[in-house]
Motif scaffolding. Structure first.
Motif, PDB file in Angstrom:
ATOM      1  N   LEU A 367       0.841  -1.199   0.000  1.00 42.56           N
ATOM      2  CA  LEU A 367       0.000   0.000   0.000  1.00 42.56           C
ATOM      3  C   LEU A 367       0.875   1.248   0.000  1.00 42.56           C
ATOM      4  O   LEU A 367       1.822   1.350   0.791  1.00 42.56           O
ATOM      5  CB  LEU A 367      -0.910   0.012   1.227  1.00 42.56           C
ATOM      6  N   VAL A 368       0.550   2.193  -0.877  1.00 43.09           N
ATOM      7  CA  VAL A 368       1.221   3.495  -0.912  1.00 43.09           C
ATOM      8  C   VAL A 368       0.141   4.555  -0.732  1.00 43.09           C
ATOM      9  O   VAL A 368      -0.737   4.714  -1.584  1.00 43.09           O
ATOM     10  CB  VAL A 368       1.978   3.716  -2.232  1.00 43.09           C
ATOM     11  N   GLN A 369       0.194   5.258   0.373  1.00 47.14           N
ATOM     12  CA  GLN A 369      -0.793   6.307   0.653  1.00 47.14           C
ATOM     13  C   GLN A 369      -0.266   7.655   0.193  1.00 47.14           C
ATOM     14  O   GLN A 369       0.885   8.022   0.476  1.00 47.14           O
ATOM     15  CB  GLN A 369      -1.112   6.368   2.147  1.00 47.14           C
ATOM     16  N   VAL A 370      -1.096   8.425  -0.517  1.00 48.16           N
ATOM     17  CA  VAL A 370      -0.733   9.755  -0.990  1.00 48.16           C
ATOM     18  C   VAL A 370      -1.788  10.748  -0.510  1.00 48.16           C
ATOM     19  O   VAL A 370      -2.872  10.370  -0.052  1.00 48.16           O
ATOM     20  CB  VAL A 370      -0.605   9.802  -2.528  1.00 48.16           C
ATOM     21  N   ALA A 371      -1.463  12.044  -0.651  1.00 57.35           N
ATOM     22  CA  ALA A 371      -2.328  13.080  -0.094  1.00 57.35           C
ATOM     23  C   ALA A 371      -3.510  13.411  -0.987  1.00 57.35           C
ATOM     24  O   ALA A 371      -4.606  13.668  -0.497  1.00 57.35           O
ATOM     25  CB  ALA A 371      -1.515  14.348   0.190  1.00 57.35           C
ATOM     26  N   VAL A 451      -0.412  -2.260 -10.802  1.00 56.39           N
ATOM     27  CA  VAL A 451      -0.585  -0.995 -10.088  1.00 56.39           C
ATOM     28  C   VAL A 451      -2.077  -0.687 -10.048  1.00 56.39           C
ATOM     29  O   VAL A 451      -2.734  -0.608 -11.081  1.00 56.39           O
ATOM     30  CB  VAL A 451       0.191   0.153 -10.755  1.00 56.39           C
ATOM     31  N   ILE A 452      -2.605  -0.508  -8.844  1.00 55.42           N
ATOM     32  CA  ILE A 452      -4.027  -0.252  -8.628  1.00 55.42           C
ATOM     33  C   ILE A 452      -4.180   1.123  -7.999  1.00 55.42           C
ATOM     34  O   ILE A 452      -3.534   1.424  -6.988  1.00 55.42           O
ATOM     35  CB  ILE A 452      -4.655  -1.330  -7.725  1.00 55.42           C
ATOM     36  N   VAL A 453      -5.008   1.959  -8.586  1.00 53.80           N
ATOM     37  CA  VAL A 453      -5.292   3.289  -8.044  1.00 53.80           C
ATOM     38  C   VAL A 453      -6.627   3.233  -7.318  1.00 53.80           C
ATOM     39  O   VAL A 453      -7.631   2.762  -7.869  1.00 53.80           O
ATOM     40  CB  VAL A 453      -5.322   4.351  -9.153  1.00 53.80           C
ATOM     41  N   ALA A 454      -6.643   3.716  -6.079  1.00 52.50           N
ATOM     42  CA  ALA A 454      -7.872   3.751  -5.274  1.00 52.50           C
ATOM     43  C   ALA A 454      -8.055   5.163  -4.731  1.00 52.50           C
ATOM     44  O   ALA A 454      -7.280   5.609  -3.878  1.00 52.50           O
ATOM     45  CB  ALA A 454      -7.794   2.743  -4.134  1.00 52.50           C
ATOM     46  N   ASP A 455      -9.046   5.863  -5.255  1.00 53.95           N
ATOM     47  CA  ASP A 455      -9.377   7.198  -4.770  1.00 53.95           C
ATOM     48  C   ASP A 455     -10.839   7.468  -5.056  1.00 53.95           C
ATOM     49  O   ASP A 455     -11.600   6.545  -5.385  1.00 53.95           O
ATOM     50  CB  ASP A 455      -8.465   8.264  -5.404  1.00 53.95           C
ATOM     51  N   GLY A 456     -11.254   8.731  -4.938  1.00 56.98           N
ATOM     52  CA  GLY A 456     -12.655   9.043  -5.162  1.00 56.98           C
ATOM     53  C   GLY A 456     -13.120   8.752  -6.571  1.00 56.98           C
ATOM     54  O   GLY A 456     -14.270   8.364  -6.796  1.00 56.98           O
ATOM     55  N   GLY A 475      -7.908   7.599   3.454  1.00 57.73           N
ATOM     56  CA  GLY A 475      -9.292   7.225   3.675  1.00 57.73           C
ATOM     57  C   GLY A 475      -9.882   6.324   2.619  1.00 57.73           C
ATOM     58  O   GLY A 475     -10.968   5.783   2.825  1.00 57.73           O
ATOM     59  N   ALA A 476      -9.221   6.163   1.473  1.00 62.93           N
ATOM     60  CA  ALA A 476      -9.755   5.329   0.389  1.00 62.93           C
ATOM     61  C   ALA A 476      -8.997   4.020   0.255  1.00 62.93           C
ATOM     62  O   ALA A 476      -9.137   3.324  -0.752  1.00 62.93           O
ATOM     63  CB  ALA A 476      -9.704   6.094  -0.931  1.00 62.93           C
TER      64      ALA A 476
END
Length: 669
Positions: A367-371, A451-456, A475-476
């Protein structure tokens, strides 16, 4: 002739001056239907119209012998407003200087006729039976916290630090260990013949509770209550909570008002999440509503989280909540990753975090968390580094991909041919990386890895155990089967720069929730952050950080060491409200009021006051709101041939500019 009985009705109206019980005569043809709790229609003499409301109580007429209007109709035979719910709504509204009808509008769904008829035809639900194996499982889970089972039975108020690790349900689904803990408490409560209410911030958390409950209790004993349901389903769920059979309610912030039978437990997960703060008037936080409900209805009260908010820590410090720790302290393996000597300071991922991710990818997901989401959320001038702004509205420009035409984040206009107002340069530079750009960069650094992107924009709830780089905004983060083999927390320094009183708490909560998704022993790298927040994460002492924050805020008189109310309106109305407040509460000192300061429309003042003065402050501010509303409805005096009715209405609307919110979430003047 026998005198008619009197119905005392709370009108469903946003007008603050109508926030009281009105007496109506019950006509003979409604005598059998007009019982406490039903929806009714009643006339308003002043407005000449009929409005809906709730029949709160039935009594005898007073000695004044004044004429009363008759009830117009009984809308529904179902008593949807219980005495307990009305008392709770009244207390919440009084504490927040608001209206009880506004609280009930959040708590009671809109009536759906078909759902109501189906519920009436189905009959009363049976009392749920809990299998002995489910009760034994719940007791085994609760046993990790010595004394927790007994505290639930004794209806205590507790603050619990949840286990920071993933868990697996009986069906093999991945959930957080916190969900297993809360479900175990709910199962034990239901097995004892009492109802439980579990309140969580969003649908992702609710889905984890549903997965943890599956197979533990009968499906008909679990009631889902959240605003994303269709109207018929939500109304049917609400009607189920009115039954005498106990149940488990799981839902979002409005679920705290669920009028269940024999309340035995109210549990809030992650009370620091802003989604638990009600944006609609009167803005009562789910945490405060839960505290008031415990006072009225009893039952156990549990605040659980991976971190401790300063609000909960204050309640622990004054002895209102009891802190309950696990017998065995568990914490993730947190590493504070900094740029080593010889590395480029512009490097976003230090070598230590990079090596940990590469090693973990051989065993499972990372997991890589970004702002921020997007590709390049912030653009600046390539020559002078001046922020790139839209020429039309002044909003910040961003880029959807490499080489794309900059676009305004506010108005959506394309900014082709942008020119810097400072140096006249036409070139822009990416000043930050969003989730999509980070995914591109990591995809090149780790060729052949998913590579999986998880955001709004790209919601993902679960990932499997195969190797993958999951780039998610705060949060996502999706759940991973078996947990993430490593977690890398990026952009921490940028997150801490936000202009917010609670930014330290928020960052610690974001990082702790992400760290709790790591598999046991999996490293958690916090990149480029030092100081108290980083130390609290590394040592997993979030409660100590909350105590330090409280100590720092106390001399500054910042919440939650004091309560704060915001008073908005035109200058005359705000000044009058503050003058009345000082007269009603002389204990307020000279530093209690900040402002009034001008805003886009009118002015705003902040009032800081101690908790002991809360009732009197709320009463005074509420009286000022009612007074301003009444004055706004009076017809303006005018000479013949001057102001028209439309102009008079506009003047009245301009007068009614006083708004009050107690316990404001944001202190920005």
């Amino acid at each position: 002739m026998t005198a008619r009985r009197v119905a005392r009705v709370l009108l469903d109206s946003p007008l603050p001056q109508l926030d009281r019980l009105f007496d109506y005569s019950i006509p003979d043809h409604l005598a059998d239907k007009a019982v406490p709790g039903v929806r009714v229609k009643a006339p308003l003499r002043s407005a000449g119209r009929v409005v809906e409301g709730y029949l709160v109580e039935v009594g005898e007429p007073d000695a004044s012998d004044r004429p009363l209007s008759d009830l117009e109709a009984v809308v529904s035979p179902v008593p949807v407003l219980t005495p307990g719910l009305y008392a709770h709504a009244r207390r919440c509204a009084d504490r927040a200087a608001g209206s009880a009808s506004d609280i009930l509008r959040l708590a009671i769904p809109k009536r759906m006729v078909r759902a109501e008829k189906a519920w009436l035809a189905a009959g009363a639900p049976a009392k749920p039976e809990i299998e002995p194996g489910a009760r034994d499982w719940a007791d085994a889970v609760l046993a990790e916290y010595p004394g927790l089972a007994g505290a639930l039975d004794a209806s205590e108020r507790l603050a619990v630090d949840a286990p920071p690790q993933p868990s697996i349900t009986a069906d093999g689904a991945a959930v957080g260990a916190w969900a297993t803990l809360l479900v175990a408490a709910a199962v034990r409560t239901l097995a004892g013949g009492r109802s439980a209410v579990l309140v969580v911030p969003d649908h992702r958390d609710r889905a984890q509770l549903e997965a943890a409950l599956a197979g533990r209790v009968p499906a008909e004993a679990v009631v889902r209550d959240d605003a994303k349901q269709s109207s018929p389903l939500r109304y049917a769920a609400y009607l189920r909570t009115l039954a005498d059979a106990p149940c488990i309610v799981i839902g979002n912030r409005s679920a705290v008002y669920a009028p269940v039978h024999a309340l035995g437990l109210v549990a809030l997960w992650d009370d620091g999440d802003p989604l638990l703060s009600e944006p609609l008037s009167p803005g009562v936080h789910a945490r405060d509503a839960a505290l008031l409900r415990h006072e009225l209805d009893g039952g156990a009260l549990v605040f659980a989280g991976h971190t401790r908010t300063t609000d909960v820590e204050r309640l622990v410090a004054v002895g209102w909540l009891r802190e309950l720790a696990a017998s065995r302290r568990r914490s993730p393996r947190v590493v504070l990753s900094a740029t080593r000597e010889g590395e480029s300071r512009g490097s976003r991922v230090p070598s230590a975090a990079f090596a940990a991710a590469r090693e973990a990818l051989a065993h499972g997901p990372v997991l890589v968390q970004v702002a921020r989401p997007g590709y390049a959320p912030v653009l600046v001038c390539a020559d002078c580094r001046h922020p790139a702004r839209c020429a039309h509205c002044g909003g910040p420009l961003h880029a959807a991909r490499q080489g794309a035409v900059p676009t305004c984040s506010w108005c959506g206009r394309a900014a082709g041919g942008w020119t810097c107002p400072d140096c006249s340069s036409t070139r822009v530079r990416m000043a930050s990386s969003g989730s999509e750009r980070t995914a591109d960069e990591l995809g090149r650094a780790f060729p052949g890895v998913r590579v999986i992107v998880a955001d709004g924009e790209h919601p993902v709830t679960h990932v499997d155990a195969r190797p993958a780089l999951v780039v998610a905004t705060r949060g996502a983060e999706p759940l991973a089967a078996g947990g993430y083999r490593a977690v890398v927390l990026l952009d921490g320094d940028r997150m801490l720069l936000a202009d917010d009183l609670r930014i330290g708490e928020s960052c610690l909560r974001w990082w702790s929730n992400a760290a709790a998704l790591a598999a046991p022993g999996g490293p958690v790298h916090l990149v480029g952050v030092a100081g108290p927040v980083a130390r609290a994460l590394a040592t997993w002492t979030q409660s100590a950080y909350a105590r330090m924050e409280l100590a720092d805020r106390k001399p500054l008189r910042m919440p939650p060491t004091v309560r704060v109310a915001a008073v908005d309106g035109d200058r005359l109305a705000v000044d009058a409200a503050l003058a009345e407040l000082r007269s009603a509460v002389p204990e307020l000192d000279g530093e209690a009021v900040l402002g009034p300061l001008p805003r886009d429309e009118g002015v705003r003042a902040l009032v800081r006051f101690d908790y002991a003065l809360g009732g009197r402050v709320a009463d005074s501010l509420r009286a000022s709101v009612v007074s301003a509303a009444i004055k706004a409805r009076r017809p303006a005096k005018r000479s013949t041939g001057q102001a028209t009715d439309a102009q008079a209405a506009r003047v009245a609307a301009a007068r009614n500019r006083l708004k009050v919110r107690v316990d404001v979430p944001d202190l920005d003047l």
